[in-house]
Design an enzyme around this catalytic site. Structure first.
Site, PDB file in Angstrom:
ATOM      1  N   GLU A 198      12.884 -85.496  21.693  1.00  0.00           N
ATOM      2  CA  GLU A 198      14.254 -85.675  21.199  1.00  0.00           C
ATOM      3  C   GLU A 198      14.614 -87.155  21.070  1.00  0.00           C
ATOM      4  OE1 GLU A 198      16.597 -83.165  23.839  1.00  0.00           O
ATOM      5  OE2 GLU A 198      16.076 -81.405  22.632  1.00  0.00           O
TER       6      GLU A 198
ATOM      7  N   ASP B 252      14.486 -73.356  25.513  1.00  0.00           N
ATOM      8  CA  ASP B 252      15.444 -74.265  26.140  1.00  0.00           C
ATOM      9  C   ASP B 252      16.504 -73.522  26.945  1.00  0.00           C
ATOM     10  OD1 ASP B 252      16.580 -76.630  26.782  1.00  0.00           O
ATOM     11  OD2 ASP B 252      17.528 -77.003  24.853  1.00  0.00           O
TER      12      ASP B 252
ATOM     13  N   GLU C 201      24.266 -74.748  30.590  1.00  0.00           N
ATOM     14  CA  GLU C 201      24.404 -75.205  29.206  1.00  0.00           C
ATOM     15  C   GLU C 201      24.524 -74.038  28.225  1.00  0.00           C
ATOM     16  OE1 GLU C 201      21.306 -77.854  27.915  1.00  0.00           O
ATOM     17  OE2 GLU C 201      21.969 -77.815  25.831  1.00  0.00           O
TER      18      GLU C 201
HETATM   19  C1  GCV Z   1      18.826 -84.154  28.439  1.00  0.00           C
HETATM   20  C2  GCV Z   1      18.317 -79.716  25.670  1.00  0.00           C
HETATM   21  C3  GCV Z   1      19.688 -80.237  25.933  1.00  0.00           C
HETATM   22  C4  GCV Z   1      19.697 -81.755  26.010  1.00  0.00           C
HETATM   23  C5  GCV Z   1      18.684 -82.200  27.061  1.00  0.00           C
HETATM   24  C6  GCV Z   1      17.324 -81.638  26.693  1.00  0.00           C
HETATM   25  C7  GCV Z   1      16.264 -81.951  27.727  1.00  0.00           C
HETATM   26  O1  GCV Z   1      17.913 -80.027  24.365  1.00  0.00           O
HETATM   27  O2  GCV Z   1      20.568 -79.771  24.960  1.00  0.00           O
HETATM   28  O3  GCV Z   1      20.986 -82.163  26.353  1.00  0.00           O
HETATM   29  O4  GCV Z   1      18.639 -83.592  27.163  1.00  0.00           O
HETATM   30  O5  GCV Z   1      17.407 -80.240  26.591  1.00  0.00           O
HETATM   31  O6  GCV Z   1      15.953 -81.056  28.514  1.00  0.00           O
HETATM   32  O7  GCV Z   1      15.761 -83.046  27.750  1.00  0.00           O
END
Ligand code: GCV
Length: 660
Positions: free
Chosen positions: A277, A356, A384
């Site tokens: 990411e 996720d 989340e």
């Molecule tokens: C910290 C998901 C979440 C992100 C997070 C990522 C990760 O994509 O939405 O906020 O980033 O996981 O685990 O690194």
């Protein structure tokens, strides 16, 4: 000198350590033997409990049988952090070979309450199944313009950082460490894995701020870790490269790490999100992730530290038209070829599912495919995708299913997790710690499952209730079970069906948006059309993901006839008329579960309403208010999901209910 118990700031909830939880232990004559910092913590706990409840805590006296409870260092067969518990001739004894073990033994006695002082008990030895039981805070040091102070944080600000600065509310941090110790957690990392400029500097000129936090947590046996950026040699060190095989880069990390240990001698190690990411990583230099992780492992090795290297590597800039790329495959494809190449001081940290932290995912196939690598399993306590602490969603049963799952070699996930169990924290500066007061149960359950992955989650919930509500009047325990026990399945019912996942609003991930991610680059699609829905991940005609499992799972998942219903749409694209093992069609299942889910929230809200007077007013009011939002949101989920699939499929509800 006994260490005084931290005083909670005015208005902060004691969570699972209210003073009354110590009543049984505090009314006793207690003797503490041994020396060392954590023995002082144990003494401080007992001194405070005795002050309240009329007992007496003395130190190192000759045992003369006059004590109800004797805690001491001794037994050398107990291993790190283990303790033995026994009761004979009216004396309860806790013996441990180190201070942490003694502290865990004390909390064991607290959990048992009066039962710890009744009858006789043969010697029981308790040892943590996993040496590392860790929380990752996704706390930003500076407020991030989109993510705020805490990424995916639903409990206010950070306990550690505020607007670019360290908060330095160390009593609260110490109280946090105490709560963590009481459920068995022994490590945290204090900053976001997405390392922005301010967080990056914690590694170097701001390490003193981390050392203060570490100092506050140490008396409760919690070691401190730090998330670092793979590009730190460039951004902090001014080097032209961060290539893991470059000599100057290796030297830079060695020196930076030496300084970290100068400031924090018991520092736990680094957490790294690399090539994920947008975070920098070894791919930029044509190096493998083992080479990247081993660079940091080598820097930590002289001090006994560990690098937690995250396996969350996938293409987040995918073209949604491209049906050959499957995000679910990514971690396995990247990492399995590297099995055996990671250094001893490197732990590969794997999210429990391949996507996720959805409400339902299969267990990550990576967890069954890297026998020569130390693996840690990552869970998400912060909700989340499971209601963001506005919804009640107790995740104990889901985590327990994951931890008991067995891949081909016969080991359960809990046994495979030799590198530890890690979770994203749900804690912030909220007076209830976790935003939703009932989300405290998730944090507690995580800690206890990390200690014993095959523990019964229901029994853990009983513990949490007994500790948190020690004066519970009749009806409260049953009421809490009624609203928590099935809450994960309820949440699953009114949100994304049959393992398909997502369907959330993009960005913040709260609330329904069935096509929110359907045409996005994130690789999270459901492929609903007028005929059917789901992702074909079979080997025969799909992405081949099902083939990443060993026996029996690969075959089981391959066919819609044998694939478990709850994962059907994760593995298969099926027509709406496909008949599930339950005997219902997929479309009818979608309608029914969405109606049922909302009804279950209505019932839970009513149960909670009936507990007025049994729960303290502030906590009751906070939960009641959140139930209003949960119900509103659940109805929104129901109506959007049902309407969407009715419009796509044209199939009416078999029971003729209103669909918009
Ligand atoms: C910290 C998901 C979440 C992100 C997070 C990522 C990760 O994509 O939405 O906020 O980033 O996981 O685990 O690194």
């Amino acid at each position: 000198m006994p260490l005084p118990v931290p005083v909670l700031p005015e208005g902060v909830d004691p969570a699972w350590l209210p003073p009354a939880a110590f009543r049984a232990v505090g009314g006793r004559r207690t003797m503490i033997r041994g020396s060392g910092p954590l023995v002082e913590t144990v003494h401080g706990e007992l001194a405070e409990a005795c002050r309240r409840f009329g007992g007496r805590a003395v130190r190192d006296a000759v045992p003369d049988g006059a004590y109800d409870l004797v805690l001491g260092l001794g037994g050398d067969d107990l291993g790190d952090e283990g303790f033995a518990f026994a009761r004979e001739d009216g004396t309860t004894t806790v013996t441990a070979s180190d201070g942490r073990g003694l502290l865990y033994g004390l909390f064991h006695v607290v959990r048992l309450g009066e039962a710890a002082f009744t009858g006789a008990r043969a010697r029981e030895v308790h040892r943590p199944a996993l040496a590392l039981r860790m929380l990752d805070h996704w706390d930003n040091v500076a407020v991030h313009p989109v993510m705020g102070q805490v990424e995916r944080g639903y409990a206010g600000g950070s306990l550690f950082w505020e607007d670019g600065r360290a908060r330095r509310e160390l009593d609260r941090v110490r109280a946090y460490g105490r709560l963590l110790a009481a459920c068995g957690i022994n490590a945290i990392s204090v900053n976001n894995v997405n390392v922005h400029a301010a967080e990056a500097r914690l590694l170097t000129d701001r390490i003193g701020e981390v050392a203060e936090i570490a100092g506050a947590l140490r008396p409760y046996g919690v070691r401190t870790h730090l998330s670092v950026s793979f590009a730190a040699p460039i951004t902090l060190g001014g080097l032209p490269t961060a290539d893991p095989l470059d000599r100057t880069v290796r030297g830079w990390w060695a020196e930076a790490t030496r300084r970290v240990y100068q400031a924090i001698p018991d520092f736990g190690g680094y957490v790294v999100k690399a090539d994920s990411e947008g975070q920098p990583g070894p791919f930029a230099y044509g190096r493998s992730h083992a080479e990247g992780a081993n660079l940091l492992a080598a820097a930590l090795e002289p001090f006994g530290g560990t690098v937690h290297w995250r396996a969350f590597v996938y293409d987040h800039r995918q073209d949604w038209r491209d049906r050959t790329t499957d995000r679910a495959r990514a971690a396995y494809d990247h990492f399995v070829p590297l099995d055996g190449e990671f250094a001893a001081g490197a732990v590969l940290q794997v999210k429990h599912g391949p996507m996720d932290f959805q409400v339902r995912e299969p267990v990550s196939p990576l967890l069954g495919a890297m026998p020569r690598t130390r693996l840690a399993v990552e869970l998400q306590v912060t909700q989340e995708y499971t209601g963001q602490q506005r919804h009640v969603c107790w995740l104990g049963p889901m985590w327990s299913e994951v931890l008991r799952f067995r891949h081909e070699q016969g080991l359960s996930v809990g046994e495979v997790a030799r590198g530890g169990l890690v979770a994203v924290s749900n804690v912030g500066d909220d007076p209830f710690w976790t935003g939703h007061p009932l989300a405290q149960a998730n944090l507690y359950t995580f800690g206890r499952l990390a200690w014993q992955p095959d523990a019964e989650p229901g029994a853990v919930l009983d513990e949490w209730i007994a500790l948190s509500f020690p004066d519970a009047l009749e009806g409260l325990t049953g009421g809490l079970h009624a609203v928590l026990d099935g809450s994960w399945r309820t949440y699953e019912k009114y949100t994304a069906p049959l393992g398909v996942g997502f369907m959330v609003q993009p960005g913040h991930h709260y609330g329904p948006s069935v096509d929110g991610y359907e045409y996005s680059p994130w690789g999270t699609y459901h492929f609903a059309d007028r005929e059917g829905v789901g992702v074909d991940r079979g080997v025969a005609s799909g992405t081949g993901y099902a083939g990443q499992y060993g026996k029996p799972w690969a075959e089981l998942y391959e066919s819609p006839d044998t694939c478990p219903d709850e994962l059907l749409l994760f593995f298969h694209h099926v027509p709406y008329g496909h008949v599930l093992k339950s005997g219902k069609t997929v479309i009818q299942h979608i309608y029914d579960t969405h109606f049922e889910g909302v009804e279950e929230v209505e019932e839970a809200r009513a149960v909670w309403g009936s507990l007025t007077g049994l729960v303290d007013p502030a906590r009751h009011a906070r939960v009641a208010e959140r139930y209003e939002e949960q119900l509103r949101s659940a109805r929104e989920w129901r109506d959007q999901v049902n309407s969407y699939f009715f419009r796509k499929s044209g199939v009416p509800d078999g029971r003729g209910r209103l669909i918009h």
